[in-house]
Write an enzyme that holds these catalytic residues in place. Structure first.
Site, mmCIF file in Angstrom:
data_model
loop_
_atom_site.group_PDB
_atom_site.id
_atom_site.type_symbol
_atom_site.label_atom_id
_atom_site.label_comp_id
_atom_site.label_asym_id
_atom_site.label_seq_id
_atom_site.Cartn_x
_atom_site.Cartn_y
_atom_site.Cartn_z
ATOM 1 C CE LYS A 38 -3.942 1.933 2.576
ATOM 2 N NZ LYS A 38 -4.850 1.695 3.732
ATOM 3 C CB SER A 110 -7.974 3.696 2.888
ATOM 4 O OG SER A 110 -7.090 3.095 3.826
ATOM 5 C CB SER A 134 -8.314 0.979 5.801
ATOM 6 O OG SER A 134 -8.878 2.266 5.837
#
Length: 391
Positions: A38, A110, A134
């Site tokens: 990420k 996210s 997330s």
């Protein structure tokens, strides 16, 4: 996989892909596996944008990425996220990420690109973060598994990752099955994950009336019935909505992280992100302290619940994935703002730092959460492993 496949990226999941992966050490327990990172984690030689056009602080090298490389896994590249991790749909300053199998729907956030990269089998596992859901929300909506460790877990360091909220941030993996989550956990901790039978396990079912649509409600009840068939004892449990504690803490801390950018009239954030950060900057010290006081009350409440139950079972999402741009979702009690509908299911367990695993259900793009006691990560993963193996 020893090398990444040559794949296109219509979902806009990837923020950066080098010509060659960062090769993991030979002979390690994760050798031969690939993972995505990420774009909040610092990787030397790779850019870090946090999927925003605004400037972001330097974070240094990620301890966790370096450790995964040392254990043998190879890093394929960086994945997009909901801008600066402040959201649950995948919206960002680079065109936004879409669902892996339906271009008109959101993948969740996210850790959007993380979930997409796993769902499309582009990597073996993905490294994500979870502040309010997330990891769990995109795992659920993309039909994969995700694991949010206990807060402060020594083997899941957030050092060298751009924070959103140091109180609520966690680092963790997404994968297509629990077996892969358990393999990564075992490599990091040095302890094998053993399947844990469900016979006699006390399960608290948290399914607040009206908080989901019928699809999610039915899928969660079916999952509970399956656990009962395996010998678990399932009883309903009640917890309140905790967003009035969660939101002020996260927004105030996010505003501090991005304080330098917020000094500019137009720093480059998406409008919703900028509005949320400015809202966080406007909170008073007393308002934030009140939120922390509520958090302490909720922690006491959850500890009491875990006196009666071994694990909790809850929906991970209120509905299947909504359409891109959809701001409200229909649940049992009516139409609700998407953010509230989602986060009130997932935020309590990051706010309070307990380990949580998101598992897919028989309903497409619908997941459930298994929540364990502080520090009982290995047992929780072991229960997930036994569930997956049908035992």
């Amino acid at each position: 996989m020893s090398s990444p496949p040559d794949f296109s990226d219509p979902q806009r999941a990837w923020a950066y892909r080098p010509a060659e992966p960062l090769a993991g050490a030979a002979g390690g327990p994760l050798s031969g596996l690939t993972f995505s990172v990420k774009d909040l984690f610092g990787v030397p030689g790779w850019p870090l944008t946090a999927s925003t056009r605004a400037p972001v602080p330097e974070v240094g090298e990620s301890v966790l990425v370096r450790r995964l490389l040392e254990l043998g896994a190879s890093a394929v590249g960086k994945t997009h996220l909901h801008e600066v991790a402040l959201g649950i749909t995948g919206l960002n300053g680079y065109g936004s990420t879409t669902h892996p199998f339906d271009a008109e729907r959101v993948p969740g956030g996210s850790s959007s690109g993380a979930a997409v990269s796993v769902a499309l089998e582009q990597v073996d596992f993905a490294l994500g973060t979870d502040t309010g859901g997330s990891i769990r929300v995109p795992a659920a909506w993309c039909g994969v598994a995700g694991y949010k460790p206990t807060k402060g877990h020594p083997d899941w360091s957030t050092q060298g990752a751009l924070p959103l909220s140091w109180t609520c941030d966690h680092a963790g993996p997404l994968a297509r099955d629990v077996a892969m989550l358990a393999r990564v956990q075992a490599a990091l901790t040095g302890r094998p994950i053993q399947p844990q039978g469900w016979t006699g396990v006390r399960v608290g079912l948290w399914l607040p009336e009206g908080w989901t649509d019928d699809t999610v409600r039915d899928a969660t009840l079916a999952f509970a019935a399956d656990l009962e068939r395996r010998g678990a004892e399932v009883m309903p449990v009640h917890l309140p909505e905790m967003l009035e504690a969660y939101s002020p803490i996260v927004l105030s801390e996010a505003a501090q992280v991005h304080a330098e950018a917020l000094q500019q009239a137009d720093p480059g954030f998406q409008p919703f992100t900028l509005s949320a950060l400015r809202q966080g900057a406007a909170l008073t010290e007393a308002e934030v302290q009140q939120a922390f006081d509520r958090r302490a009350d909720y922690a006491w409440l959850l500890n009491g619940v875990f006196m009666a139950f071994d694990v909790l079972l809850a929906p991970a999402v209120p509905t299947p994935p909504p359409l891109i741009g959809q701001d409200e979702v229909p649940v049992g009690e009516g139409k609700l703002p998407l953010r509230r509908a989602v986060l009130r299911l997932t935020a309590p367990f990051s706010l309070l730092g307990v380990p949580t695993v998101s598992l897919p259900t028989a309903a497409p793009s619908v997941g459930v959460q298994l929540i364990g006691r502080h520090g009982e990560d290995d047992r929780l993963l072991g229960l997930g492993l036994a569930w997956e193996q049908g035992t």
